[in-house]
Design a protein around this motif. Structure first.
Motif, PDB file in Angstrom:
ATOM      1  N   TRP A 101       0.834  -1.199   0.000  1.00  0.00           N
ATOM      2  CA  TRP A 101       0.000   0.000   0.000  1.00  0.00           C
ATOM      3  C   TRP A 101       0.868   1.248   0.000  1.00  0.00           C
ATOM      4  O   TRP A 101       0.537   2.261  -0.634  1.00  0.00           O
ATOM      5  CB  TRP A 101      -0.932   0.006   1.205  1.00  0.00           C
ATOM      6  CG  TRP A 101      -2.069  -0.965   1.081  1.00  0.00           C
ATOM      7  CD1 TRP A 101      -2.305  -2.076   1.821  1.00  0.00           C
ATOM      8  CD2 TRP A 101      -3.150  -0.902   0.127  1.00  0.00           C
ATOM      9  NE1 TRP A 101      -3.448  -2.717   1.401  1.00  0.00           N
ATOM     10  CE2 TRP A 101      -3.992  -2.017   0.371  1.00  0.00           C
ATOM     11  CE3 TRP A 101      -3.483  -0.013  -0.900  1.00  0.00           C
ATOM     12  CZ2 TRP A 101      -5.143  -2.256  -0.380  1.00  0.00           C
ATOM     13  CZ3 TRP A 101      -4.627  -0.248  -1.652  1.00  0.00           C
ATOM     14  CH2 TRP A 101      -5.439  -1.362  -1.388  1.00  0.00           C
ATOM     15  N   ALA A 102       1.995   1.197   0.720  1.00  0.00           N
ATOM     16  CA  ALA A 102       2.919   2.330   0.731  1.00  0.00           C
ATOM     17  C   ALA A 102       3.490   2.564  -0.663  1.00  0.00           C
ATOM     18  O   ALA A 102       3.647   3.712  -1.096  1.00  0.00           O
ATOM     19  CB  ALA A 102       4.051   2.086   1.728  1.00  0.00           C
ATOM     20  N   ALA A 103       3.810   1.475  -1.379  1.00  0.00           N
ATOM     21  CA  ALA A 103       4.332   1.606  -2.736  1.00  0.00           C
ATOM     22  C   ALA A 103       3.294   2.227  -3.663  1.00  0.00           C
ATOM     23  O   ALA A 103       3.627   3.033  -4.545  1.00  0.00           O
ATOM     24  CB  ALA A 103       4.766   0.237  -3.266  1.00  0.00           C
ATOM     25  N   VAL A 104       2.021   1.874  -3.488  1.00  0.00           N
ATOM     26  CA  VAL A 104       0.950   2.489  -4.271  1.00  0.00           C
ATOM     27  C   VAL A 104       0.919   3.999  -4.026  1.00  0.00           C
ATOM     28  O   VAL A 104       0.792   4.801  -4.955  1.00  0.00           O
ATOM     29  CB  VAL A 104      -0.411   1.856  -3.923  1.00  0.00           C
ATOM     30  CG1 VAL A 104      -1.546   2.636  -4.581  1.00  0.00           C
ATOM     31  CG2 VAL A 104      -0.451   0.402  -4.386  1.00  0.00           C
ATOM     32  N   ALA A 105       1.059   4.400  -2.747  1.00  0.00           N
ATOM     33  CA  ALA A 105       1.065   5.826  -2.409  1.00  0.00           C
ATOM     34  C   ALA A 105       2.264   6.536  -3.035  1.00  0.00           C
ATOM     35  O   ALA A 105       2.153   7.682  -3.498  1.00  0.00           O
ATOM     36  CB  ALA A 105       1.084   5.995  -0.889  1.00  0.00           C
ATOM     37  N   VAL A 106       3.416   5.860  -3.073  1.00  0.00           N
ATOM     38  CA  VAL A 106       4.619   6.447  -3.676  1.00  0.00           C
ATOM     39  C   VAL A 106       4.400   6.685  -5.171  1.00  0.00           C
ATOM     40  O   VAL A 106       4.778   7.734  -5.716  1.00  0.00           O
ATOM     41  CB  VAL A 106       5.840   5.530  -3.443  1.00  0.00           C
ATOM     42  CG1 VAL A 106       7.016   5.956  -4.313  1.00  0.00           C
ATOM     43  CG2 VAL A 106       6.248   5.571  -1.973  1.00  0.00           C
ATOM     44  N   VAL A 107       3.797   5.713  -5.845  1.00  0.00           N
ATOM     45  CA  VAL A 107       3.493   5.875  -7.274  1.00  0.00           C
ATOM     46  C   VAL A 107       2.610   7.094  -7.489  1.00  0.00           C
ATOM     47  O   VAL A 107       2.859   7.915  -8.383  1.00  0.00           O
ATOM     48  CB  VAL A 107       2.812   4.612  -7.831  1.00  0.00           C
ATOM     49  CG1 VAL A 107       2.302   4.865  -9.246  1.00  0.00           C
ATOM     50  CG2 VAL A 107       3.794   3.442  -7.849  1.00  0.00           C
ATOM     51  N   CYS A 108       1.587   7.232  -6.673  1.00  0.00           N
ATOM     52  CA  CYS A 108       0.664   8.368  -6.811  1.00  0.00           C
ATOM     53  C   CYS A 108       1.383   9.695  -6.579  1.00  0.00           C
ATOM     54  O   CYS A 108       1.134  10.690  -7.275  1.00  0.00           O
ATOM     55  CB  CYS A 108      -0.500   8.231  -5.845  1.00  0.00           C
ATOM     56  SG  CYS A 108      -1.586   6.823  -6.202  1.00  0.00           S
ATOM     57  N   ALA A 109       2.300   9.732  -5.590  1.00  0.00           N
ATOM     58  CA  ALA A 109       3.057  10.953  -5.310  1.00  0.00           C
ATOM     59  C   ALA A 109       3.948  11.314  -6.496  1.00  0.00           C
ATOM     60  O   ALA A 109       4.049  12.486  -6.890  1.00  0.00           O
ATOM     61  CB  ALA A 109       3.896  10.769  -4.046  1.00  0.00           C
ATOM     62  N   GLY A 110       4.605  10.314  -7.078  1.00  0.00           N
ATOM     63  CA  GLY A 110       5.452  10.567  -8.243  1.00  0.00           C
ATOM     64  C   GLY A 110       4.659  11.102  -9.423  1.00  0.00           C
ATOM     65  O   GLY A 110       5.092  12.022 -10.124  1.00  0.00           O
ATOM     66  N   LEU A 111       3.477  10.552  -9.634  1.00  0.00           N
ATOM     67  CA  LEU A 111       2.638  11.019 -10.732  1.00  0.00           C
ATOM     68  C   LEU A 111       2.159  12.449 -10.502  1.00  0.00           C
ATOM     69  O   LEU A 111       2.037  13.231 -11.441  1.00  0.00           O
ATOM     70  CB  LEU A 111       1.431  10.082 -10.900  1.00  0.00           C
ATOM     71  CG  LEU A 111       1.757   8.680 -11.421  1.00  0.00           C
ATOM     72  CD1 LEU A 111       0.500   7.822 -11.414  1.00  0.00           C
ATOM     73  CD2 LEU A 111       2.347   8.750 -12.816  1.00  0.00           C
ATOM     74  N   ALA A 112       1.893  12.790  -9.250  1.00  0.00           N
ATOM     75  CA  ALA A 112       1.471  14.154  -8.936  1.00  0.00           C
ATOM     76  C   ALA A 112       2.589  15.153  -9.263  1.00  0.00           C
ATOM     77  O   ALA A 112       2.348  16.211  -9.864  1.00  0.00           O
ATOM     78  CB  ALA A 112       1.090  14.258  -7.463  1.00  0.00           C
ATOM     79  N   MET A 113       3.822  14.809  -8.893  1.00  0.00           N
ATOM     80  CA  MET A 113       4.961  15.682  -9.222  1.00  0.00           C
ATOM     81  C   MET A 113       5.146  15.797 -10.726  1.00  0.00           C
ATOM     82  O   MET A 113       5.393  16.890 -11.260  1.00  0.00           O
ATOM     83  CB  MET A 113       6.235  15.133  -8.572  1.00  0.00           C
ATOM     84  CG  MET A 113       6.278  15.291  -7.061  1.00  0.00           C
ATOM     85  SD  MET A 113       7.882  14.800  -6.364  1.00  0.00           S
ATOM     86  CE  MET A 113       7.719  13.013  -6.424  1.00  0.00           C
TER      87      MET A 113
END
Length: 274
Positions: A101-113
């Motif tokens: 789940w943390a990795a999913v959140a990291v992907v979303c953060a990268g896409l936001a940037m």
């Protein structure tokens, strides 16, 4: 970017549906280019539903590629691995742990940037040399499938996924090199690179999903369809970022792809070999 993320949702969900169908199909030769596997899997509704999602996702991907740099679309498509993991938790009954789940959140953060930093698509149209190189790469993808087909299940899934990702990467770049749908484009090598690369990639991905980890196969897919096309987009097609935000785009790309690959590391164990 909305279209790119919509394509990621379609592709990620389709991967799980097609994996379930491919695993339920009768075993074939085990070759990485087992063309009969497509026919056996296509007799199941889950595979057909996956095909429909792939088709819709491809339309969204084309819209995104016509308006965003290749690197932005590629990183957004990397989010399909996060979608694959979440959907697999329901369809394939795979339990996601806290790290996943943390990795999913990291992907979303990268896409936001990446979304904040991405500029418009570059003005470059490519050259004949690039078009021919794409066609040669598409042919190499098909040959790689035959070589990788005899590997053990887990490395086989990763290798075939990587080859499939390379084929889909060819499609991403080829879309940018085709101006319009007209008889004149029949002389464009990029058109045939798109058809051969997409067809080979789809065949190899289906074979990769039949045995081994779904997320391992999709991890190879992410690597193949993001890094190479991103480099080509910047070096040959003039893709750029918003002024002063190159660092944010690079960071977002690295975070999104890295998060996707970290998620694959925590993927479900491969099923027993048949």
């Amino acid at each position: 970017m909305v279209c790119a993320l919509g394509a990621a949702i379609c592709f990620g969900t389709a991967s799980v549906l097609q994996a379930a169908a491919a695993r339920a199909a009768e075993p074939g030769t085990g070759s990485g280019v087992d063309t009969a596997l497509l026919w056996r899997a296509a007799r199941q509704w889950r595979y057909l539903a996956g095909l429909a999602l792939d088709a819709f996702g491809f339309v969204l991907q084309i819209v995104a590629l016509r308006n965003l740099p290749v690197y932005a679309v590629g990183a957004a498509l990397a989010a399909s691995l996060a979608v694959t993991a979440v959907v697999a938790a329901r369809v394939l009954r795979v339990r996601l742990r806290g790290a996943e789940w943390a990795a999913v959140a990291v992907v979303c953060a990268g896409l936001a940037m990446l979304g904040l930093a991405s500029g418009e698509e570059g003005p470059g149209k490519g050259s004949l040399g690039l078009e021919l190189a794409l066609l040669g790469t598409a042919a190499a993808v098909l040959l790689a499938g035959a070589v990788c087909g005899g590997l053990p299940d887990r490395p086989r899934a990763l290798a075939l996924g990587l080859a499939a990702g390379t084929g889909f990467g060819v499609v991403e770049v080829a879309v940018r090199l085709i101006d319009t749908v007209s008889p004149a484009e029949l002389r464009n090598p990029a058109l045939y690179a798109l058809l051969l690369g997409g067809g080979a990639a789809f065949l190899l991905l289906t074979s990769a999903l039949q045995r081994g980890s779904v997320t391992a196969a999709t991890a190879g897919l992410v690597l193949g369809e993001t890094i190479g096309p991103a480099v080509v987009g910047v070096a040959c097609l003039g893709d750029r970022t918003r002024e002063g935000l190159t660092w944010l785009a690079a960071l977002g790309f690295a975070v999104a792809v890295g998060g996707a690959l970290a998620l694959a590391r925590f993927g479900e164990p491969p099923p027993p070999a048949r």
